[in-house]
Design a protein around this motif. Structure first.
Motif, mmCIF file in Angstrom:
data_model
loop_
_atom_site.group_PDB
_atom_site.id
_atom_site.type_symbol
_atom_site.label_atom_id
_atom_site.label_comp_id
_atom_site.label_asym_id
_atom_site.label_seq_id
_atom_site.Cartn_x
_atom_site.Cartn_y
_atom_site.Cartn_z
ATOM 1 N N ARG A 1 0.835 -1.203 0.000
ATOM 2 C CA ARG A 1 0.000 0.000 0.000
ATOM 3 C C ARG A 1 0.869 1.253 0.000
ATOM 4 N NH1 ARG A 1 -5.062 2.354 1.189
ATOM 5 N NH2 ARG A 1 -4.922 3.973 2.720
ATOM 6 N N GLY A 2 1.938 1.255 0.710
ATOM 7 C CA GLY A 2 2.821 2.398 0.775
ATOM 8 C C GLY A 2 3.449 2.724 -0.569
ATOM 9 N N GLU A 3 3.837 1.678 -1.316
ATOM 10 C CA GLU A 3 4.437 1.888 -2.635
ATOM 11 C C GLU A 3 3.450 2.544 -3.591
ATOM 12 O OE1 GLU A 3 6.048 -1.710 -4.184
ATOM 13 O OE2 GLU A 3 7.140 -2.140 -2.349
ATOM 14 N N LEU A 4 2.192 2.140 -3.506
ATOM 15 C CA LEU A 4 1.166 2.718 -4.377
ATOM 16 C C LEU A 4 0.997 4.201 -4.088
ATOM 17 C CD1 LEU A 4 -1.006 2.399 -6.531
ATOM 18 C CD2 LEU A 4 -2.587 1.718 -4.739
ATOM 19 N N GLN A 5 0.975 4.576 -2.815
ATOM 20 C CA GLN A 5 0.828 5.983 -2.462
ATOM 21 C C GLN A 5 2.012 6.800 -2.954
ATOM 22 O OE1 GLN A 5 0.147 5.873 1.753
ATOM 23 N NE2 GLN A 5 -2.067 5.637 1.509
ATOM 24 N N VAL A 6 3.213 6.255 -2.837
ATOM 25 C CA VAL A 6 4.397 6.952 -3.334
ATOM 26 C C VAL A 6 4.293 7.138 -4.843
ATOM 27 C CG1 VAL A 6 6.894 6.758 -3.684
ATOM 28 C CG2 VAL A 6 5.902 6.181 -1.469
ATOM 29 N N LEU A 7 3.872 6.099 -5.541
ATOM 30 C CA LEU A 7 3.724 6.167 -6.995
ATOM 31 C C LEU A 7 2.680 7.207 -7.386
ATOM 32 C CD1 LEU A 7 4.563 4.984 -9.718
ATOM 33 C CD2 LEU A 7 2.763 3.298 -9.448
ATOM 34 N N LEU A 8 1.573 7.235 -6.662
ATOM 35 C CA LEU A 8 0.514 8.193 -6.978
ATOM 36 C C LEU A 8 0.948 9.625 -6.695
ATOM 37 C CD1 LEU A 8 -2.627 6.274 -5.668
ATOM 38 C CD2 LEU A 8 -1.971 6.676 -8.038
ATOM 39 N N ARG A 9 1.803 9.815 -5.702
ATOM 40 C CA ARG A 9 2.279 11.157 -5.364
ATOM 41 C C ARG A 9 3.386 11.638 -6.293
ATOM 42 N NH1 ARG A 9 3.458 10.008 0.510
ATOM 43 N NH2 ARG A 9 1.446 9.251 1.137
ATOM 44 N N SER A 10 4.040 10.712 -6.960
ATOM 45 C CA SER A 10 5.149 11.100 -7.833
ATOM 46 C C SER A 10 4.623 11.886 -9.022
ATOM 47 C CB SER A 10 5.920 9.869 -8.314
ATOM 48 O OG SER A 10 5.173 9.170 -9.264
ATOM 49 N N LYS A 11 5.522 12.557 -9.721
ATOM 50 C CA LYS A 11 5.124 13.382 -10.853
ATOM 51 C C LYS A 11 4.780 12.561 -12.081
ATOM 52 C CE LYS A 11 7.546 17.455 -9.355
ATOM 53 N NZ LYS A 11 8.480 18.514 -9.666
ATOM 54 N N LYS A 12 5.162 11.294 -12.082
ATOM 55 C CA LYS A 12 4.832 10.434 -13.215
ATOM 56 C C LYS A 12 3.340 10.122 -13.187
ATOM 57 C CE LYS A 12 9.304 8.172 -13.415
ATOM 58 N NZ LYS A 12 10.024 6.922 -13.291
ATOM 59 N N ALA A 13 2.711 10.273 -14.343
ATOM 60 C CA ALA A 13 1.285 9.983 -14.432
ATOM 61 C C ALA A 13 1.075 8.474 -14.447
ATOM 62 C CB ALA A 13 0.695 10.600 -15.687
ATOM 63 N N VAL A 14 0.100 8.023 -13.696
ATOM 64 C CA VAL A 14 -0.247 6.610 -13.682
ATOM 65 C C VAL A 14 -1.285 6.400 -14.774
ATOM 66 C CG1 VAL A 14 -1.238 4.743 -12.322
ATOM 67 C CG2 VAL A 14 0.210 6.445 -11.223
ATOM 68 N N ASP A 15 -0.970 5.507 -15.711
ATOM 69 C CA ASP A 15 -1.879 5.245 -16.821
ATOM 70 C C ASP A 15 -3.088 4.470 -16.326
ATOM 71 O OD1 ASP A 15 -2.819 5.253 -19.408
ATOM 72 O OD2 ASP A 15 -1.597 3.559 -20.032
ATOM 73 N N GLU A 16 -4.257 4.857 -16.794
ATOM 74 C CA GLU A 16 -5.498 4.202 -16.387
ATOM 75 C C GLU A 16 -5.602 2.825 -17.042
ATOM 76 O OE1 GLU A 16 -10.317 4.996 -16.510
ATOM 77 O OE2 GLU A 16 -8.954 6.426 -17.429
ATOM 78 N N VAL A 17 -5.899 1.823 -16.239
ATOM 79 C CA VAL A 17 -6.105 0.461 -16.726
ATOM 80 C C VAL A 17 -7.605 0.268 -16.888
ATOM 81 C CG1 VAL A 17 -5.807 -1.990 -16.201
ATOM 82 C CG2 VAL A 17 -4.016 -0.351 -15.575
ATOM 83 N N ILE A 18 -8.000 -0.215 -18.081
ATOM 84 C CA ILE A 18 -9.427 -0.371 -18.356
ATOM 85 C C ILE A 18 -9.748 -1.811 -18.773
ATOM 86 C CG2 ILE A 18 -9.801 2.056 -18.905
ATOM 87 C CD1 ILE A 18 -9.626 1.405 -21.856
ATOM 88 N N THR A 19 -11.009 -2.159 -18.645
ATOM 89 C CA THR A 19 -11.498 -3.505 -18.948
ATOM 90 C C THR A 19 -11.900 -3.607 -20.420
ATOM 91 O OG1 THR A 19 -13.808 -2.960 -18.496
ATOM 92 C CG2 THR A 19 -12.457 -3.642 -16.604
ATOM 93 N N PRO A 20 -12.103 -4.825 -20.908
ATOM 94 C CA PRO A 20 -12.588 -4.988 -22.283
ATOM 95 C C PRO A 20 -13.912 -4.258 -22.547
ATOM 96 C CG PRO A 20 -11.776 -7.059 -21.465
ATOM 97 C CD PRO A 20 -11.788 -6.115 -20.301
ATOM 98 N N PHE A 21 -14.786 -4.217 -21.554
ATOM 99 C CA PHE A 21 -16.062 -3.528 -21.732
ATOM 100 C C PHE A 21 -15.847 -2.023 -21.890
ATOM 101 C CE2 PHE A 21 -17.376 -7.509 -19.829
ATOM 102 C CZ PHE A 21 -18.457 -7.848 -20.629
ATOM 103 N N GLN A 22 -14.876 -1.473 -21.154
ATOM 104 C CA GLN A 22 -14.570 -0.054 -21.289
ATOM 105 C C GLN A 22 -13.920 0.247 -22.635
ATOM 106 O OE1 GLN A 22 -12.390 -0.061 -17.574
ATOM 107 N NE2 GLN A 22 -13.811 1.459 -16.716
ATOM 108 N N VAL A 23 -13.073 -0.666 -23.111
ATOM 109 C CA VAL A 23 -12.469 -0.508 -24.435
ATOM 110 C C VAL A 23 -13.569 -0.520 -25.497
ATOM 111 C CG1 VAL A 23 -10.944 -1.531 -26.167
ATOM 112 C CG2 VAL A 23 -10.259 -1.530 -23.766
ATOM 113 N N ALA A 24 -14.502 -1.448 -25.370
ATOM 114 C CA ALA A 24 -15.607 -1.550 -26.325
ATOM 115 C C ALA A 24 -16.414 -0.253 -26.351
ATOM 116 C CB ALA A 24 -16.499 -2.732 -25.977
ATOM 117 N N ALA A 25 -16.693 0.307 -25.187
ATOM 118 C CA ALA A 25 -17.447 1.564 -25.122
ATOM 119 C C ALA A 25 -16.636 2.703 -25.725
ATOM 120 C CB ALA A 25 -17.816 1.875 -23.674
ATOM 121 N N LEU A 26 -15.348 2.729 -25.446
ATOM 122 C CA LEU A 26 -14.465 3.780 -25.949
ATOM 123 C C LEU A 26 -14.376 3.751 -27.473
ATOM 124 C CD1 LEU A 26 -12.434 5.998 -25.011
ATOM 125 C CD2 LEU A 26 -10.695 4.212 -25.035
ATOM 126 N N LEU A 27 -14.260 2.548 -28.029
ATOM 127 C CA LEU A 27 -14.109 2.388 -29.473
ATOM 128 C C LEU A 27 -15.437 2.220 -30.213
ATOM 129 C CD1 LEU A 27 -11.021 0.001 -29.586
ATOM 130 C CD2 LEU A 27 -11.078 2.501 -29.642
#
Length: 85
Positions: A1-27
């Motif tokens: 959990r601590g590593e995730l918070q550090v990653l989220l606070r860093s300046k690097k953007a965390v890419d959103e992970v999406i499901t096949p259903f979200q891909v289908a809606a997007l496309l």
């Protein structure tokens, strides 16, 4: 959990992970088409166990690249017609 918070606070953007259903809606395609394209390697994704997950950024990049290729083909076709006329 601590590593995730550090990653989220860093300046690097965390890419959103999406499901096949979200891909289908997007496309605006059927979810079965998403699975078929993912299995063929057309849509970049990762299979985690039995589940597919996709990077929203990668899917949008694919759509952008495909659209640019199509527009390039249309423009070159027009140029060829103009030259041959």
């Amino acid at each position: 959990r601590g590593e995730l918070q550090v990653l989220l606070r860093s300046k690097k953007a965390v890419d959103e992970v999406i499901t096949p259903f979200q891909v289908a809606a997007l496309l605006k395609i059927h979810v079965k088409t998403v699975y078929r394209l993912a299995e063929a390697g057309v849509i970049p994704g990762n299979k985690i166990g039995r589940n597919w997950r996709f990077s929203r950024k990668s899917v949008l990049r694919l759509v952008s690249r495909t659209a640019n290729q199509r527009m390039g083909g249309l423009n070159s076709g027009r140029a060829e017609k103009a030259v041959s006329s």
